[in-house]
Design a protein around this motif. Structure first.
Motif, PDB file in Angstrom:
ATOM      1  N   GLY A   1      12.195   0.371   2.188  1.00 45.34           N
ATOM      2  CA  GLY A   1      11.294   0.930   1.179  1.00 45.34           C
ATOM      3  C   GLY A   1      10.873   2.350   1.513  1.00 45.34           C
ATOM      4  O   GLY A   1      10.800   3.221   0.641  1.00 45.34           O
ATOM      5  N   ARG A   2      10.597   2.607   2.787  1.00 49.01           N
ATOM      6  CA  ARG A   2      10.244   3.968   3.206  1.00 49.01           C
ATOM      7  C   ARG A   2      11.403   4.917   2.954  1.00 49.01           C
ATOM      8  O   ARG A   2      11.213   6.051   2.489  1.00 49.01           O
ATOM      9  CB  ARG A   2       9.872   3.971   4.691  1.00 49.01           C
ATOM     10  N   ALA A   3      12.625   4.476   3.258  1.00 51.06           N
ATOM     11  CA  ALA A   3      13.799   5.316   3.031  1.00 51.06           C
ATOM     12  C   ALA A   3      13.996   5.603   1.545  1.00 51.06           C
ATOM     13  O   ALA A   3      14.311   6.729   1.151  1.00 51.06           O
ATOM     14  CB  ALA A   3      15.047   4.641   3.610  1.00 51.06           C
ATOM     15  N   ILE A   4      13.767   4.586   0.713  1.00 50.88           N
ATOM     16  CA  ILE A   4      13.909   4.769  -0.738  1.00 50.88           C
ATOM     17  C   ILE A   4      12.885   5.775  -1.251  1.00 50.88           C
ATOM     18  O   ILE A   4      13.207   6.662  -2.054  1.00 50.88           O
ATOM     19  CB  ILE A   4      13.759   3.412  -1.459  1.00 50.88           C
ATOM     20  N   ARG A   5      11.645   5.674  -0.791  1.00 52.46           N
ATOM     21  CA  ARG A   5      10.612   6.605  -1.252  1.00 52.46           C
ATOM     22  C   ARG A   5      10.873   8.035  -0.772  1.00 52.46           C
ATOM     23  O   ARG A   5      10.562   9.003  -1.476  1.00 52.46           O
ATOM     24  CB  ARG A   5       9.241   6.140  -0.755  1.00 52.46           C
ATOM     25  N   LEU A   6      11.482   8.182   0.397  1.00 52.98           N
ATOM     26  CA  LEU A   6      11.815   9.515   0.913  1.00 52.98           C
ATOM     27  C   LEU A   6      13.139  10.032   0.364  1.00 52.98           C
ATOM     28  O   LEU A   6      13.541  11.160   0.687  1.00 52.98           O
ATOM     29  CB  LEU A   6      11.875   9.481   2.449  1.00 52.98           C
ATOM     30  N   LYS A   7      13.801   9.163  -0.431  1.00 56.42           N
ATOM     31  CA  LYS A   7      15.123   9.492  -0.998  1.00 56.42           C
ATOM     32  C   LYS A   7      16.119   9.826   0.114  1.00 56.42           C
ATOM     33  O   LYS A   7      16.906  10.777   0.020  1.00 56.42           O
ATOM     34  CB  LYS A   7      15.017  10.652  -2.003  1.00 56.42           C
ATOM     35  N   GLU A   8      16.062   9.045   1.174  1.00 58.30           N
ATOM     36  CA  GLU A   8      16.966   9.208   2.303  1.00 58.30           C
ATOM     37  C   GLU A   8      17.712   7.897   2.540  1.00 58.30           C
ATOM     38  O   GLU A   8      17.181   6.822   2.255  1.00 58.30           O
ATOM     39  CB  GLU A   8      16.183   9.556   3.574  1.00 58.30           C
ATOM     40  N   PRO A   9      18.934   7.956   3.069  1.00 67.94           N
ATOM     41  CA  PRO A   9      19.627   6.707   3.408  1.00 67.94           C
ATOM     42  C   PRO A   9      18.966   6.044   4.605  1.00 67.94           C
ATOM     43  O   PRO A   9      18.337   6.711   5.434  1.00 67.94           O
ATOM     44  CB  PRO A   9      21.048   7.181   3.758  1.00 67.94           C
ATOM     45  N   LEU A  10      19.074   4.752   4.682  1.00 70.44           N
ATOM     46  CA  LEU A  10      18.579   4.025   5.836  1.00 70.44           C
ATOM     47  C   LEU A  10      19.488   4.357   7.014  1.00 70.44           C
ATOM     48  O   LEU A  10      20.707   4.213   6.924  1.00 70.44           O
ATOM     49  CB  LEU A  10      18.591   2.518   5.550  1.00 70.44           C
ATOM     50  N   ALA A  11      18.916   4.845   8.106  1.00 74.28           N
ATOM     51  CA  ALA A  11      19.719   5.269   9.254  1.00 74.28           C
ATOM     52  C   ALA A  11      20.691   4.177   9.680  1.00 74.28           C
ATOM     53  O   ALA A  11      20.340   2.996   9.718  1.00 74.28           O
ATOM     54  CB  ALA A  11      18.798   5.643  10.415  1.00 74.28           C
ATOM     55  N   ALA A  12      21.910   4.579  10.002  1.00 74.14           N
ATOM     56  CA  ALA A  12      22.965   3.614  10.332  1.00 74.14           C
ATOM     57  C   ALA A  12      22.569   2.735  11.512  1.00 74.14           C
ATOM     58  O   ALA A  12      22.818   1.523  11.506  1.00 74.14           O
ATOM     59  CB  ALA A  12      24.274   4.351  10.629  1.00 74.14           C
TER      60      ALA A  12
ATOM     61  N   GLY B   1      20.501  -1.570   2.857  1.00 81.92           N
ATOM     62  CA  GLY B   1      21.187  -0.331   3.188  1.00 81.92           C
ATOM     63  C   GLY B   1      21.823   0.319   1.978  1.00 81.92           C
ATOM     64  O   GLY B   1      21.780   1.557   1.820  1.00 81.92           O
ATOM     65  N   TRP B   2      22.386  -0.487   1.094  1.00 81.61           N
ATOM     66  CA  TRP B   2      23.037   0.039  -0.114  1.00 81.61           C
ATOM     67  C   TRP B   2      22.009   0.636  -1.071  1.00 81.61           C
ATOM     68  O   TRP B   2      22.188   1.747  -1.569  1.00 81.61           O
ATOM     69  CB  TRP B   2      23.818  -1.099  -0.782  1.00 81.61           C
ATOM     70  N   PHE B   3      20.915  -0.085  -1.325  1.00 81.56           N
ATOM     71  CA  PHE B   3      19.906   0.424  -2.259  1.00 81.56           C
ATOM     72  C   PHE B   3      19.238   1.684  -1.737  1.00 81.56           C
ATOM     73  O   PHE B   3      18.860   2.562  -2.520  1.00 81.56           O
ATOM     74  CB  PHE B   3      18.861  -0.657  -2.556  1.00 81.56           C
ATOM     75  N   ALA B   4      19.092   1.779  -0.418  1.00 85.33           N
ATOM     76  CA  ALA B   4      18.470   2.978   0.151  1.00 85.33           C
ATOM     77  C   ALA B   4      19.434   4.155   0.172  1.00 85.33           C
ATOM     78  O   ALA B   4      19.041   5.299  -0.096  1.00 85.33           O
ATOM     79  CB  ALA B   4      17.968   2.690   1.563  1.00 85.33           C
ATOM     80  N   GLY B   5      20.695   3.894   0.470  1.00 82.76           N
ATOM     81  CA  GLY B   5      21.655   4.990   0.643  1.00 82.76           C
ATOM     82  C   GLY B   5      22.550   5.278  -0.535  1.00 82.76           C
ATOM     83  O   GLY B   5      23.153   6.355  -0.597  1.00 82.76           O
ATOM     84  N   GLY B   6      22.662   4.329  -1.471  1.00 80.16           N
ATOM     85  CA  GLY B   6      23.559   4.538  -2.601  1.00 80.16           C
ATOM     86  C   GLY B   6      24.995   4.682  -2.121  1.00 80.16           C
ATOM     87  O   GLY B   6      25.453   3.958  -1.231  1.00 80.16           O
ATOM     88  N   ARG B   7      25.709   5.646  -2.687  1.00 80.78           N
ATOM     89  CA  ARG B   7      27.111   5.850  -2.323  1.00 80.78           C
ATOM     90  C   ARG B   7      27.278   6.237  -0.854  1.00 80.78           C
ATOM     91  O   ARG B   7      28.302   5.946  -0.240  1.00 80.78           O
ATOM     92  CB  ARG B   7      27.724   6.934  -3.210  1.00 80.78           C
ATOM     93  N   ARG B   8      26.267   6.911  -0.311  1.00 81.03           N
ATOM     94  CA  ARG B   8      26.361   7.350   1.081  1.00 81.03           C
ATOM     95  C   ARG B   8      26.478   6.167   2.040  1.00 81.03           C
ATOM     96  O   ARG B   8      26.995   6.305   3.148  1.00 81.03           O
ATOM     97  CB  ARG B   8      25.131   8.195   1.439  1.00 81.03           C
TER      98      ARG B   8
ATOM     99  N   HIS C   1       0.813  -1.222   0.000  1.00 78.55           N
ATOM    100  CA  HIS C   1       0.000   0.000   0.000  1.00 78.55           C
ATOM    101  C   HIS C   1       0.851   1.278   0.000  1.00 78.55           C
ATOM    102  O   HIS C   1       0.604   2.190  -0.802  1.00 78.55           O
ATOM    103  CB  HIS C   1      -0.932  -0.001   1.218  1.00 78.55           C
ATOM    104  N   LYS C   2       1.845   1.355   0.879  1.00 82.02           N
ATOM    105  CA  LYS C   2       2.587   2.602   1.063  1.00 82.02           C
ATOM    106  C   LYS C   2       3.835   2.715   0.196  1.00 82.02           C
ATOM    107  O   LYS C   2       4.198   3.814  -0.213  1.00 82.02           O
ATOM    108  CB  LYS C   2       2.977   2.760   2.538  1.00 82.02           C
ATOM    109  N   ILE C   3       4.493   1.588  -0.068  1.00 81.53           N
ATOM    110  CA  ILE C   3       5.735   1.632  -0.856  1.00 81.53           C
ATOM    111  C   ILE C   3       5.427   1.508  -2.349  1.00 81.53           C
ATOM    112  O   ILE C   3       5.913   2.298  -3.156  1.00 81.53           O
ATOM    113  CB  ILE C   3       6.716   0.527  -0.414  1.00 81.53           C
ATOM    114  N   ILE C   4       4.613   0.513  -2.704  1.00 78.95           N
ATOM    115  CA  ILE C   4       4.261   0.343  -4.121  1.00 78.95           C
ATOM    116  C   ILE C   4       3.148   1.305  -4.523  1.00 78.95           C
ATOM    117  O   ILE C   4       3.151   1.851  -5.620  1.00 78.95           O
ATOM    118  CB  ILE C   4       3.857  -1.119  -4.396  1.00 78.95           C
ATOM    119  N   GLY C   5       2.185   1.526  -3.631  1.00 78.10           N
ATOM    120  CA  GLY C   5       1.166   2.535  -3.887  1.00 78.10           C
ATOM    121  C   GLY C   5      -0.141   2.018  -4.442  1.00 78.10           C
ATOM    122  O   GLY C   5      -0.885   2.762  -5.080  1.00 78.10           O
TER     123      GLY C   5
END
Length: 450
Positions: free
Chosen positions: A179-190, A215-222, A131-135
């Motif tokens: 998924g929430r972090a990816i949708r917010l375009k934020e890294p997953l908190a350490a 963690g990698w998919f949510a944060g990318g290079r960060r 519901h929230k991630i895929i929509g």
């Protein structure tokens, strides 16, 4: 800072779905407990290991948890489940107190309660992902969540005294948080990554790689920044390594010595038992003859089994729809590796599910969350189909990957533009779900009542 436990609050729109799945889970677990109720609730000076392993058969699942709850023993392989027995220890203390109070072994009731709670939240996390991630809408999210819980070896996982329901909970929680972090375009908190990595890997080692991928998919290079990487990956791995060494030396080693001593004493005294053990060792050697190499983990690999038959009969067969012949038997106790369906519609349904999975992956391939799910799915396929790990009973691993199916269906539903086609897909999903519930429910009930 927001209260991290808010994630476990059941929201207004989730209450009716939660109630429905709670009833479903309670009925399944009540049936499972009833099968060996009289034998498994006995307590006193018993050989709990022999009691549970002598009577228990449920596909390829092991009743280690029942034994650990009844008498404290570190039975799980540390290489694959480094913290699992320790995590269960508080429940052992609870059961010891209850046994003194009631003169009844309450292990089956305690674990059924754990399974109901964790599986309920697994359902809710999948529902929220859809519901929230895929929509997609509430109704479609509920439909696809029920579709998932209708799978044969999800139905069995949520009643089995093994680690798979715990893994399912950890993986779906990780997917939802990532998924929430990816949708917010934020890294997953350490700290979240570290906690998820420590607990998930403690339950099943391969879960650690999946948490790292999240963690990698949510944060990318960060994700690879030194401070973040040390806190989220290095620190929990060091803690796991230290815990492993301590548990191995002070818990596992004495337990193994005790088991070896007991085994040797019985081998000397009991001729029938000695012959039985020789037979079991010969069967194990035959099963492991095609392993890539020796070792606790590698001995479960197999390069000789037919991959096409494994996919058709077991991976997308038994995982989703139980076979009527040799129903829920164990390959280590006489079940053939490959069993064919009496009802040929099962092959049609499996083929449709595989096709819809492929369409869903293609449809959502550009989405970063779908890419994360696909990375997890690929990891499991390399492990099982590539290396052949546990391939002879791959269906018991269904909790590790089959949630990708409703997620892929969700992407397909979201992307379809024509109302008529979307409605047809909904109807097809309903028919498949009802078919699986009917097939799996009947076989499961017959197995319990036999």
């Amino acid at each position: 800072m927001r209260n991290p436990f808010n994630i476990f609050a059941i929201r207004k729109g989730e209450r009716w779905p939660a109630l429905a799945i709670f009833i479903y889970l309670t009925v399944l677990n009540a049936l499972a407990v009833s099968k060996h109720f009289e034998a498994f609730t006995r307590c006193g000076h018993l050989g709990y290991y022999s009691l549970f392993f002598g009577d228990f058969t449920l596909s390829g699942f092991d009743p280690f948890t029942y034994v650990i709850l009844s008498e404290w023993r570190s039975l799980y392989s540390l290489a694959r489940h480094p913290l699992l027995a320790v995590l269960i220890y508080p429940l052992n203390l609870l059961n010891q107190w209850l046994m003194m109070l009631t003169d009844m072994n309450c292990a089956v009731f305690i674990w059924a309660t754990v399974l109901i709670v964790l599986s309920l939240y697994s359902f809710l996390f999948l529902f929220r992902i859809l519901h929230k991630i895929i929509g997609i809408g509430h109704k479609d999210s509920f439909l696809l969540s029920v579709f998932f819980f209708a799978f044969g070896h999800i139905m069995v996982t949520v009643v089995a005294p093994d680690h798979f329901a715990l893994s399912l909970f950890c993986l779906l929680l990780t997917l939802y948080v990532a998924g929430r972090a990816i949708r917010l375009k934020e890294p997953l908190a350490a700290w979240k990554t570290a906690l998820l990595l420590f607990l998930s890997t403690g339950v099943t080692t391969t879960n650690g790689l999946k948490v790292a991928l999240a963690g990698w998919f949510a944060g990318g290079r960060r994700f690879f920044r030194p401070k973040s990487f040390v806190v989220s990956i290095v620190l929990p791995l060091l803690l796991l390594g230290g815990s492993y060494l301590i548990i191995s030396e002070y818990i596992q080693k004495p337990e193994q010595e005790r088991r070896d001593r007991t085994l040797n004493q019985r081998l000397k005294k009991d001729e029938a038992f000695r012959k039985q053990q020789v037979t079991l060792m010969q069967a194990a050697a035959k099963r492991n003859a095609n392993a890539i190499m020796k070792g606790e983990s590698f001995r479960w690999t197999d390069l000789s089994l037919s991959r096409p038959r494994s996919v058709i009969e077991n991976l997308f067969g038994e995982s989703l729809m139980l076979h009527e012949d040799h129903a829920l038997q164990d390959v280590n106790k006489g079940r053939p590796v490959f069993v064919t369906y009496r009802n040929k519609m099962c092959y049609v349904v499996a083929g449709i599910v595989m096709l819809l999975l492929l369409l869903g992956i293609v449809t959502g391939l550009h989405d970063r969350f779908m890419q994360l799910c696909l990375s997890w799915f690929s990891l499991d396929m390399v492990l099982h189909l590539g290396l052949g790990f546990a391939l002879s009973e791959v269906y018991i691993m269904a909790a590790h990957w089959t949630f990708v199916l409703p997620i892929a269906f969700g992407f397909l539903l979201k992307r379809l533009q024509k109302p008529g086609i979307k409605q047809a897909l909904r109807l097809l999903t309903v028919l498949i779900t009802v078919f699986m519930l009917a097939i799996n429910g009947r076989i499961f009930l017959n197995f319990i009542l036999e």
